[in-house]
Enzyme design. Structure first.
Site, PDB file in Angstrom:
ATOM      1  N   SER A 148      -1.105  -3.077   7.347  1.00 19.34           N
ATOM      2  CA  SER A 148      -0.520  -2.410   8.485  1.00 19.34           C
ATOM      3  C   SER A 148      -0.060  -3.305   9.573  1.00 19.34           C
ATOM      4  O   SER A 148      -0.237  -4.369   9.482  1.00 19.34           O
ATOM      5  CB  SER A 148      -1.817  -1.548   8.969  1.00 19.34           C
ATOM      6  OG  SER A 148      -2.730  -2.201   9.493  1.00 19.34           O
ATOM      7  N   LYS A 149       0.411  -2.752  10.620  1.00 15.56           N
ATOM      8  CA  LYS A 149       0.882  -3.229  11.921  1.00 15.56           C
ATOM      9  C   LYS A 149      -0.172  -4.272  12.219  1.00 15.56           C
ATOM     10  O   LYS A 149       0.183  -5.117  13.265  1.00 15.56           O
ATOM     11  CB  LYS A 149       1.256  -2.387  12.945  1.00 15.56           C
ATOM     12  CG  LYS A 149       2.647  -1.542  12.557  1.00 15.56           C
ATOM     13  CD  LYS A 149       2.843  -0.686  13.716  1.00 15.56           C
ATOM     14  CE  LYS A 149       4.330  -0.042  13.447  1.00 15.56           C
ATOM     15  NZ  LYS A 149       4.730   1.084  14.359  1.00 15.56           N
ATOM     16  N   ARG A 150      -1.390  -3.953  12.415  1.00 15.38           N
ATOM     17  CA  ARG A 150      -2.284  -4.888  12.797  1.00 15.38           C
ATOM     18  C   ARG A 150      -2.469  -6.412  12.245  1.00 15.38           C
ATOM     19  O   ARG A 150      -3.142  -7.229  12.698  1.00 15.38           O
ATOM     20  CB  ARG A 150      -3.922  -4.493  12.804  1.00 15.38           C
ATOM     21  CG  ARG A 150      -4.363  -4.203  11.532  1.00 15.38           C
ATOM     22  CD  ARG A 150      -5.807  -3.666  11.647  1.00 15.38           C
ATOM     23  NE  ARG A 150      -6.348  -3.534  10.076  1.00 15.38           N
ATOM     24  CZ  ARG A 150      -6.183  -2.642   9.375  1.00 15.38           C
ATOM     25  NH1 ARG A 150      -5.527  -1.501   9.685  1.00 15.38           N
ATOM     26  NH2 ARG A 150      -6.974  -2.446   8.060  1.00 15.38           N
ATOM     27  N   HIS A 151      -1.697  -6.499  10.888  1.00 17.74           N
ATOM     28  CA  HIS A 151      -1.741  -7.764  10.357  1.00 17.74           C
ATOM     29  C   HIS A 151      -0.326  -8.564  10.658  1.00 17.74           C
ATOM     30  O   HIS A 151      -0.262  -9.384  10.269  1.00 17.74           O
ATOM     31  CB  HIS A 151      -1.586  -7.281   8.688  1.00 17.74           C
ATOM     32  CG  HIS A 151      -2.979  -6.845   8.224  1.00 17.74           C
ATOM     33  ND1 HIS A 151      -2.906  -5.356   7.842  1.00 17.74           N
ATOM     34  CD2 HIS A 151      -4.168  -7.320   8.008  1.00 17.74           C
ATOM     35  CE1 HIS A 151      -4.283  -4.921   7.487  1.00 17.74           C
ATOM     36  NE2 HIS A 151      -4.962  -6.236   7.760  1.00 17.74           N
ATOM     37  N   GLY A 152       0.290  -8.011  11.653  1.00 19.22           N
ATOM     38  CA  GLY A 152       1.602  -8.608  12.017  1.00 19.22           C
ATOM     39  C   GLY A 152       2.825  -7.699  11.945  1.00 19.22           C
ATOM     40  O   GLY A 152       2.762  -6.589  11.677  1.00 19.22           O
TER      41      GLY A 152
END
Length: 469
Positions: A238-242
């Site tokens: 997801s976005k939290r992984h970049g």
């Protein structure tokens, strides 16, 4: 039989890396079999589909070089065809009109849940003919009530689902809009799709789609359901992984060749080989060699691949991408060295093209300030004489090349009877503004002789100002 595969994204957002990998696998299989690759935009979710998302998908596919042979097709432009097939199925008794109000269906499902049963439509209108007039209705597919659906999945092996587990799927909503699962079936049939490569989240859709295809007398494609991609923490990417959108990787300075190579290995393998050209991928790719296990995204591995391609691709190819990054950074490269020359000396020193731009600005524009730490360390009063001596040696060069520049720096060190570092480091900070650069001879060679002289004078003024402050 000609192999025909398809990539069929929904335009409700960017092209994410999971979708890009699915597209790549589908594209590779078609190419490896001498077949065709179809691009289809599944935009029946009219409220959430946007032109911006469609543009992002097309841009991402083109950037990756995943060119399509047919398409792009748009489901919203095929509604007449879907309605024709719905009517045909109604006429043949393979579908029926259901007049059950939504609140009644919701109540039934709640009751089923309370009993610990699987929520499902009970088939109330399946065989009724007492149709009320002027009441809204949906059209449902008459799913077989006996037997089972068997999928010989290329990745997961044999999957069997009992028809008793499946209820009668809605194929046309009350507003006349056909549903996703039905549109997919008609499209795959009309487009001659022989192999469907898609994410494992579609496994539950597959038996329903196969039953509809069988009802239509259409050929059944072969299926390959790809596992999801996880972040390096084991959770869904997801976005939290970049960056998770393909074009974000472009923006961050990755080459499409690196991302493709990384994605192909994120679930498929060929021995211990890590580096694959696109031609090798096509030659070696096999659907049956895709792992059924989830794959974890590793940014460090992607960066390693990206540096490999920056170093090994023809510099002219890398330059086509690098120029875009310079433009994004507002750097005009017209009055400076060829980008191929920058790539030759900087590729070893960075992991992305974006980083390459940041450490190469001084080749094309005057830096505003010296790096504070480098200046404090190397532009001290003791550096004044070495800078003056080397400036004179450099000014005397009639043919500005690395060999003559190297000789001039050596001559300055010999005249001063000091080590090369005593001359080289102040000169490096003077010319580049920082304490890091490739070897001085090749660095200075790519900067105009007059600019080098001007920057040394700037450093000497800096030293004088510090002395007087």
């Amino acid at each position: 039989m000609t192999v025909v595969t398809r990539f069929a994204p929904s335009p409700t957002g960017y092209l994410h890396v999971g979708g890009a990998r699915t597209a790549l696998y589908s594209w590779l299989y078609a190419k490896s079999q001498g077949g065709k690759f179809v691009l289809r935009i599944e935009d029946t979710d009219i409220e959430r589909s946007t032109q911006e998302a469609i543009d992002a998908i097309l841009e991402g596919m083109e950037w990756l070089g995943l060119t399509w042979d047919d398409g792009p097709y748009y489901q919203t432009k095929r509604f007449d065809r879907y309605k024709e097939i719905v009517q045909q199925m109604l006429d043949e008794g393979k579908a029926y009109k259901c007049f059950m109000p939504l609140d009644e269906l919701d109540a039934i499902r709640e009751e089923q849940k309370a009993k610990g049963e699987k929520p499902r439509y009970p088939g109330t209108w399946r065989d009724r003919t007492d149709h009320p007039e002027d009441m809204p209705y949906v059209v449902r597919f008459k799913n077989p009530q006996e037997g089972s659906v068997v999928i010989n999945d290329h990745i997961r092996g044999r999957i069997e689902i009992s028809n008793s587990e499946l209820d009668d799927l809605i194929i046309q909503r009350s507003d006349g809009v056909p549903t996703y699962n039905f549109c997919v079936v008609v499209d795959d049939w009309d487009m001659g799709i022989t192999h469907v490569v898609r994410g494992e989240d579609h496994i539950n859709n597959t038996p329903r789609q196969i039953n509809i295809l069988q009802a239509l007398g259409a050929p059944i494609p072969e299926y390959a359901h790809v596992s999801m991609i996880l972040g390096d923490d084991g959770k869904k990417l997801s976005k939290r992984h970049g960056a998770v959108g393909v074009m974000q990787y472009r923006d961050d300075g990755y080459l499409p060749e690196a991302l493709l190579n990384y994605l192909v290995r994120l679930g498929w393998s060929y021995g211990d080989q890590e580096i694959f050209s696109k031609e090798e991928m096509i030659k070696l790719f096999n659907l049956d060699a895709i792992s059924s296990s989830a794959s974890a995204f590793n940014t460090e591995k992607l960066q390693w691949l990206n540096q490999h391609y920056m170093k090994t691709l023809p510099a002219s190819e890398v330059a086509k991408h690098l120029i875009w990054h310079f433009e994004q950074a507002g750097v005009n490269t017209q009055n400076g060295p060829a980008l191929e020359d920058i790539i030759a000396i900087q590729a070893e020193r960075v992991k992305t093209l974006k980083e390459m731009v940041e450490i190469s600005r001084y080749f094309y524009e005057e830096y505003e300030d010296f790096d504070e730490n480098a200046a404090k360390k190397h532009l001290r009063p003791v550096a004044k004489q070495p800078l003056e001596v080397v400036a004179a040696k450099l000014a005397a060069i009639t043919e500005w090349n690395a060999e003559n520049i190297h000789a001039a720096i050596n001559a300055a060190a010999e005249e001063l009877e000091v080590g090369m570092g005593k001359v080289g480091m102040p000169l490096r900070v003077a010319v580049t503004g920082s304490g890091n650069s490739p070897s001085l001879d090749v660095t200075l060679q790519l900067i105009k002789q007059s600019d080098v002289e001007q920057r040394i004078n700037k450093a000497l003024k800096y030293i004088a100002d510090r002395e007087n402050s």
